[in-house]
Structure formats: C-alpha cells, structure tokens
Design an enzyme around this catalytic site. Structure first.
Site: not given
Lengths: 268, 268
Positions: B11-12, B43-44, B74-76, B153, B185-187
């Site tokens: 992932d990013s 990355y988004g 990571c979706n992006t 974050e 988005c994985t966040h």
C-alpha cells in the site's frame, strides 16, 4: 558562473511559490528555475535521511540548468538538508529558516515567539537553535500543524474547518503570551488570514519568505553575481502533475506560467 | 514457487494494513510480507504514470522475498497499476477494486451505489467499469474525499472535524438515494463509524478488504499454493519512518509486529 544565470528554487510542492513570488517582487531581474517535488509531497512527516536524499537529487537536477545559487524554499528541507547540501556544492545556498528566525527576533517585543510548521521542522528544533543564537533571551514555543498543508491543498483557505483546526493547534501557543508567530511552512502564508483571525491582532505573523528574498539579494551582491536581465524567463519543473501545478502557480505568481515540465527526479 | 512462500501485500502507507488484517483473519496459515510506501504517501493525488512506476518498484522489491502472490492493498494503485503489472510478472496478482465492486453489486437492493475514494481512484472511473460489467443496471456515484487520509493519519477518527468534513463530502451522494457505499480507500475503514453516523443506518457500508481476502483465498486454492505453515512470521517493510509505522500497525493488527525495516525503494 555568469551573473545572468538562473537561481534554483525548490520545495516539496507548491508552498515554495510563496518564496518565488517574493524573489520576483524584490529582485525582478533574477531568473528562477523552480522545482516542486509534487510526486513525493509532503516532506513534513518524513525522516531527516529521506529529506536529505530527496533534496540532494533536486539540487543535482537544478545544477543541470546551470544555476548560480540555490534557495531551499521549504522549511522542512531547510531544517534537515541545508547543512549537508551546502558542504557538497560550490555555489551559494540559503534556506528559509535562518531568515525567518532573524526577522522573528527583530519583531518580538516581549521575547515570546511561537513557531508553527510541519512535524519535521518543529521536532528538529532548528528555529529554537537559530533564535537562541540571535538572542539568548527569547523564549520559543513550537507547534506542529500537520493538517494545514492538506487543508491548503484542498483549497479551504478561509473555511470554518480550517478555522476550527487552527483554533485547536494554536490554543496551546496562546497560553504562552507570544507576541510573534512565525509561519514556519511555506504553505501557511496562504491561510494567514484565518490564522490571524484565530490569534487576534495583537500577535504579529512573520512570513520568512520576505526575509529570505532579502537574504538572497545580499548573497548575490556579496558574490557580485546580480543579474542584469530585463525580462527574465522563469522555468518550472515538477515531479508529477504539471498541469495542476501550473494552474495553481498562475493563481499566486505575479508572472504568467506558460509551461511546467514533468521530470523523473529519481534519476538524479 | 513453494506453497509456504509468503504473499506480498503493499500500500502507499498504513491503509493496506486493514487488508493485511483481513488476510490474517481469513487465511491464518499464510505469511505476509508487507510493504508500505510511507516515504511517498499519499498516492491518491498522483498521476497514473507515477503510481505505475512506484508500484513496479515495490513489486520488484517484494519479489526479492520470494513471494508466491501479490495483493495490491491500495485502491489508487489497483486502479492505475494492476493491469500493467499483471502483464509483467508470472505470479498471481489481485487488487482491491474488483472484489470491492463484486461485493457492492451483491449488496445493493435499489441499484444505486456510492463510491468514495481518492481523486485518483474516483477519476479513474474503475469502480464504474467493474460494476457495469457485473450488472449493467446499477447506477454508480463517485466522490473524491482528499482530506480523509490526512485526517486518519492525524488520528481524528471520531472527531467533530472529521464528521463535519464527511458531511460535506457525502451530502451530494445522499441526494442520489444510494443504499450502498463502498469505502474505496483502505484508510476509510478506520473512520467507518463516523461515516456511518453521517449517512445513517439505511446505507450499507462496503469494505473491500473482506472480499479481497476471500478472493486471495480462491486464487491460492485454484493455483494449489495454499500454505500449511502453522505459525507464519509476517514481515514489514517501509520506505520511511519504520518506528512510527510499527506503532500504528500494532494498534490495528491481530498479531504483534516486532520489527519493521526501512528500505530504499528507489533502488528497485
């Protein structure tokens, strides 16, 4: 190096344009080659080693444009990389922290100075270091404001959310009776109105960009490398999203940015 | 490739840990080698070319650990790089978008599906693409939420500011009578309680992580490369800030992360 050679200016992204703008205003004969590391922005939460590696790559790239001097228009990179990089190159290089500290020391009356910036800049303690050297009697209070950069990039410059977040970040500093607040990140001048509203009129906001351009002028004079160019043609490079950068640059610079080029910074 | 070889997950940054967690829960015999690109997060907002370059470097690094499969958590990166990278390697590779789209199509009753994610994921239109293939009758409404990642974050998971921001982002989607909302988005699973409060109980939130782990299980079975390891020892690598990453990982993973290593990803 010929006097009409350009000055390399770099930042993690668009924030350093507030410094480029000040250079264009104060020394309009100078040509700027700007690099914004938009692929790897933000720097504020990255380690010292990483920021040095990135800054070194950028300076190497800028040197391919035959620059005569470098301005690190990013507080985090100034805090972490200026000392190391200055030993590795043989042209003048300045950052934004020392000029910012100088003007803050001149501005304060009661000796209590607040600094806001990224985690990297604040945790480095570099403003305290420079301020203590200038005047051992000042008291310095730092506060990292990690959400300010994304809020600026989202365009929420005078928004209630930015106001609320600024209130939370700055509340602590207001308890220390500061009379001067350094905008220790080149993005922050873009939300200065919101910050001023939160801290009130009695606190003077200090934008290191103005003093940085002044320092640069001195350095060029001392080294006798002032430009005589009448219509300098500034150039802009980024590591990602050239069109988005160009649009943003055109909203804040006094000149028109006709072209911005994407380059692969990792190859330097 | 031996069946007990590890699975590369990347992932990013920390977001992909929500996918790693699901893999650990559903297929506990598998060993994970996780890479978080914390030096270059997020990355988004980056371009497709940059995200492909970064993903390629990471897959090359993961292959030095003799992995048997890759999960782009990571979706992006799934949106931009999965197709390209899958042609360049000879081990199975899956992303989070296709599983996410599949479960969303199964969940919706009225056919109106909302997707939230980064600018990159939303503008790529990839969820629409997969959903239209699954069921041509569904209507898909996307909304980019650039501030969610920095808010996560900053740790503001159930904060009034996150609630206010979620309200603004999601208001538009609520007008389309959606009954299903994909956390693209994985966040975002980390702020699912705040998002659920904003959209109300009638809208089902879909977390692609669960379905991604299920897809991975199928892929391993199909390729007959399921692990029989009883106590897998997961390993964690990042491009910056190993200690900070470790602390975060330990708050969300079911296993204890004893060590995280910093590596120079640009050399791959």
């Amino acid at each position: 190096m010929p006097s009409n050679a350009p000055i390399g200016v770099f930042d993690s992204g668009v924030g350093g344009l507030t410094v480029a703008r000040e250079i264009m205003r104060q020394i309009p004969n100078e040509t700027i080659v700007y690099f914004g590391d938009t692929a790897r922005v933000p720097y504020g939460s990255k380690s010292k080693e990483t920021v040095i590696t990135y800054s070194r790559q950028i300076v190497k790239f800028l040197q391919t444009k035959e620059i005569k001097a470098v301005v690190i228009a990013c507080n985090t990179a100034s805090a972490f990389a200026l000392e190391t990089i200055s030993k590795e190159i043989d042209i003048p290089i300045i950052g934004v922290v020392k000029p910012g500290a100088k003007i803050a020391a001149q501005t304060t009356k009661n000796g209590n100075i607040g600094i806001i910036g990224t985690e990297g800049t604040i945790n480095s303690g570099i403003y305290n270091e420079f301020l203590s050297k200038t005047n051992p009697n000042v008291k310095v209070f730092g506060k990292a404001c990690p959400l300010f950069v994304p809020l600026v990039e989202e365009g929420l410059l005078e928004d209630p959310i930015t106001y609320e977040m600024a209130g939370r970040y700055l509340d602590e500093l207001l308890h220390y009776d500061i009379d001067t607040l350094v905008l220790g990140c080149t993005h922050y001048p873009l939300i200065r109105h919101t910050i001023q509203k939160v801290v009130g009129d009695k606190i003077t906001l200090v934008n290191p960009a103005y003093e940085t351009a002044k320092s640069l002028k001195d350095v060029l004079m001392t080294n006798k490398i002032e430009s005589t160019r009448e219509r300098p043609e500034h150039r802009f490079f980024v590591s990602d999203g050239a069109e988005k950068f160009k649009a943003f640059a055109n909203t804040i610079l006094p000149c028109e940015v006709l072209e911005t080029k994407d380059i692969n910074i990792e190859q330097y």
